[in-house]
Design a protein around this motif. Structure first.
Motif, short mmCIF file in Angstrom:
data_model
loop_
_atom_site.label_atom_id
_atom_site.label_comp_id
_atom_site.label_asym_id
_atom_site.label_seq_id
_atom_site.Cartn_x
_atom_site.Cartn_y
_atom_site.Cartn_z
N TRP A 144 0.96 -1.34 -0.06
CA TRP A 144 -0.06 -0.39 -0.20
C TRP A 144 0.89 1.34 -0.10
O TRP A 144 1.80 1.06 0.29
CB TRP A 144 -0.88 -0.05 1.30
CG TRP A 144 -2.38 0.18 1.21
CD1 TRP A 144 -3.30 0.91 1.26
CD2 TRP A 144 -3.22 -1.10 0.72
NE1 TRP A 144 -4.68 0.80 1.12
CE2 TRP A 144 -4.46 -0.55 0.59
CE3 TRP A 144 -2.76 -2.33 -0.06
CZ2 TRP A 144 -5.74 -1.28 0.42
CZ3 TRP A 144 -4.17 -2.96 -0.25
CH2 TRP A 144 -5.36 -2.27 -0.14
N ALA A 145 0.31 2.57 -0.22
CA ALA A 145 0.62 3.69 -0.11
C ALA A 145 1.93 4.17 -1.16
O ALA A 145 1.68 5.34 -1.72
CB ALA A 145 1.42 3.75 1.17
N GLY A 277 1.71 9.95 -1.53
CA GLY A 277 0.55 9.67 -2.06
C GLY A 277 -0.69 10.33 -1.21
O GLY A 277 -1.76 9.96 -1.69
N TYR A 278 -0.34 11.12 -0.35
CA TYR A 278 -1.26 11.72 0.38
C TYR A 278 -1.00 13.20 1.29
O TYR A 278 0.42 13.02 1.33
CB TYR A 278 -1.60 10.92 1.52
CG TYR A 278 -2.66 11.46 2.77
CD1 TYR A 278 -3.96 11.42 2.71
CD2 TYR A 278 -1.74 12.26 3.61
CE1 TYR A 278 -4.64 12.03 3.60
CE2 TYR A 278 -2.79 12.83 4.86
CZ TYR A 278 -4.08 12.94 4.74
OH TYR A 278 -4.97 13.57 5.45
N PRO A 301 -0.72 13.76 9.46
CA PRO A 301 -0.24 12.68 9.14
C PRO A 301 0.24 12.68 7.96
O PRO A 301 0.34 13.49 6.95
CB PRO A 301 -1.61 11.93 8.85
CG PRO A 301 -2.70 12.83 8.48
CD PRO A 301 -2.41 13.79 9.33
N ASN A 302 1.46 11.59 7.43
CA ASN A 302 2.00 11.65 6.11
C ASN A 302 1.34 10.47 5.67
O ASN A 302 0.45 9.86 5.86
CB ASN A 302 3.67 11.30 6.34
CG ASN A 302 3.91 10.22 7.01
OD1 ASN A 302 3.10 9.41 7.54
ND2 ASN A 302 5.24 10.18 7.20
N MET A 303 2.05 10.14 4.36
CA MET A 303 1.33 9.05 3.52
C MET A 303 1.41 7.68 4.19
O MET A 303 0.40 6.68 3.89
CB MET A 303 1.81 9.08 2.15
CG MET A 303 3.35 8.65 2.25
SD MET A 303 3.92 8.51 0.14
CE MET A 303 5.55 8.20 0.59
N ILE A 304 2.41 7.46 4.92
CA ILE A 304 2.53 6.12 5.71
C ILE A 304 1.37 6.12 6.65
O ILE A 304 0.73 4.85 6.75
CB ILE A 304 3.77 5.75 6.39
CG1 ILE A 304 4.92 5.84 5.20
CG2 ILE A 304 3.97 4.76 7.11
CD1 ILE A 304 5.58 6.99 4.69
N GLN A 305 1.27 7.07 7.67
CA GLN A 305 -0.05 6.94 8.45
C GLN A 305 -1.29 6.97 8.06
O GLN A 305 -2.01 6.13 8.21
CB GLN A 305 0.31 8.09 9.36
CG GLN A 305 1.62 7.90 10.33
CD GLN A 305 2.41 9.16 10.44
OE1 GLN A 305 1.82 10.33 10.24
NE2 GLN A 305 3.75 9.10 10.86
N ALA A 306 -1.62 7.77 6.87
CA ALA A 306 -2.83 7.65 6.38
C ALA A 306 -3.02 6.50 5.35
O ALA A 306 -3.95 5.90 5.31
CB ALA A 306 -2.87 9.00 5.44
N PHE A 343 -7.34 8.09 1.87
CA PHE A 343 -6.12 8.05 1.20
C PHE A 343 -6.25 8.24 -0.41
O PHE A 343 -5.22 9.18 -0.98
CB PHE A 343 -5.42 6.69 1.47
CG PHE A 343 -4.03 6.46 0.94
CD1 PHE A 343 -3.11 7.11 1.86
CD2 PHE A 343 -3.59 5.77 -0.07
CE1 PHE A 343 -1.63 6.93 1.07
CE2 PHE A 343 -2.60 5.70 -0.45
CZ PHE A 343 -1.49 6.31 -0.10
N THR A 344 -7.10 7.63 -1.05
CA THR A 344 -7.22 7.55 -2.41
C THR A 344 -8.50 7.44 -2.76
O THR A 344 -9.30 6.66 -2.31
CB THR A 344 -6.16 6.69 -3.09
OG1 THR A 344 -6.37 6.79 -4.55
CG2 THR A 344 -6.79 5.20 -2.99
N ALA A 345 -9.14 8.03 -3.91
CA ALA A 345 -10.38 7.73 -4.48
C ALA A 345 -10.48 6.66 -5.46
O ALA A 345 -11.47 6.52 -6.26
CB ALA A 345 -10.91 9.19 -4.92
#
Length: 402
Positions: A144-145, A277-278, A301-306, A343-345
């Protein structure tokens, strides 16, 4: 005779039926968040990823198919042997159903191998190596991410397009660093550029002076930092002391996130181009999640946390849809279900386990450009998922039919 016949028919019917709704092993769903909570990646993911996982459980309602959901966590100290021992104990004696986050590629590869052996789900959000969905892919493993390919295409690709056609790499000496250097070097060469050298150093080093001087004397237009976390922050700090950027060379922070920008400060980080990514201020969905995250952690949050929030949420959705936490059924749905969350759509999971989604290119703002706390990024471009990530048939995953 008639009675025994009826019993036989009932048994046959039972074995032929799919798992009944609410069929949850051990009467609960238990998820382990295994990552670095005390070392160079403690802010990169760390206890903040644990909080994101807990948020996902709370937002899901605390139960799935009527069974309670539990989050446990541990610090693997960036050591594959420690991580493997924890994972084995979790699987064998603590009824853990899935392990997630797994910062540090060497750790993630070790735990994914064990998870494959135990037929358990693992979802990696903190590690980057494309080997996770390449030659060491697993039918139960998901990435992921982000990965090293998305970072190379994003940050590396942007700098090559801006004329950065000669590179020197400072690379952390383990699987993640090698993969990030390899992916970026491949892109540089494919674009007509050249790599003028590389130097490798042990994870967690504090003195980068000799490595930076080698990179500076190479004359390369771009110095690629194939590292992450505190390693990247310390590299950038010391590069400023040597006047590397002032001397005309550019620094490419190939894996740099909001957490490291915050730790370093805008004065030192300004102008760095990065790929995530976020970003918390991207849209209403991301802002809503980030505001709730901030209230419990006092940080964005950064992309790892999100990404960890997304991974836990999607896993629970798959269990709910399957009506069971049985690994094969859940893995099948994780491959099939679209990913649409904070995180993503537009996420989709490939046959190799890679979750493909759009990535975003940002530049760190100058101090005077920032209008409020955590207002750190200027948006530059969207990198579509099919450009950011390798196609499954190109990944080298033996599970993929070409």
């Amino acid at each position: 005779m008639k009675a025994s016949y009826l019993v036989s028919v009932a048994l046959l019917a039972a074995t032929a039926m799919p798992a009944a709704a609410g069929e949850i092993s051990d009467g609960k769903v238990k998820i382990g968040i295994l990552n670095d909570q005390s070392g160079v990646y403690a802010d990169f993911g760390g206890k903040w990823s644990v909080e994101a996982a807990k948020m996902a459980v709370e937002d899901f309602g605390g139960k799935v198919q009527g069974a309670p959901i539990e989050i446990i966590s541990a610090d693997h100290q960036n050591k594959p042997d420690i991580a493997s021992n924890i994972a084995r104990q979790w699987y064998d004696t603590e009824q853990v159903d899935a392990i997630m986050e797994l910062t540090t590629s060497s750790v993630a590869l070790a735990v994914q191998g064990l998870s494959k052996e135990k037929k358990k789900i693992d979802i990696v959000t903190g590690a980057a190596s494309t080997d996770l969905t390449g030659k060491q892919c697993s039918p139960y493993g998901f990435h992921w991410a982000y990965d090293t390919h998305s970072q190379a295409v994003g940050t590396g690709g942007a700098l090559v397009q801006q004329g950065g056609d000669s590179w020197y790499f400072i690379t952390v000496d383990y699987a993640f660093g090698y993969s990030l250097e390899e992916q970026t070097a491949k892109l540089v060469k494919a674009s007509g550029g050249k790599v003028q050298g590389e130097v490798r150093y042990p994870l967690g080093s504090t003195d980068y002076s000799s490595f930076l001087l080698q990179a500076q004397s190479s004359g390369a237009k771009v110095i690629g930092l194939a590292n992450a976390g505190l390693d990247t922050s310390n590299s950038i700090k010391q590069a400023a002391e040597f006047g590397i950027v002032a001397g005309g060379q550019r620094l490419a922070a190939l894996l740099f996130t909001l957490a490291e920008v915050h730790g370093l400060g805008l004065q030192a980080a300004q102008g760095v181009v990065l790929t995530e990514g976020y970003y918390w201020d991207r849209d209403d969905k991301s802002r809503d999640f980030a505001d709730r995250f901030f209230k419990r952690t006092n940080r964005m949050p950064n992309m790892i946390q999100a990404g960890t929030y997304s991974a836990v949420t999607q896993y629970l959705k798959a269990i709910d849809k399957a009506g069971t936490d049985e690994t094969e059924a859940v893995a099948k749905l994780l491959h099939e279900m679209p990913v649409d969350d904070v995180f993503t759509a537009n996420g989709k999971v490939q046959a190799d386990g890679s979750m493909v989604h759009d990535m975003y290119l940002y530049q760190v703002k100058k101090p005077e450009e920032s209008k409020k706390d955590w207002d750190y990024y200027t948006y530059l471009a969207t990198i579509p998922g099919d450009k950011a990530f390798m196609k499954a048939e190109e990944s080298g995953c033996p599970l993929v039919t070409k």
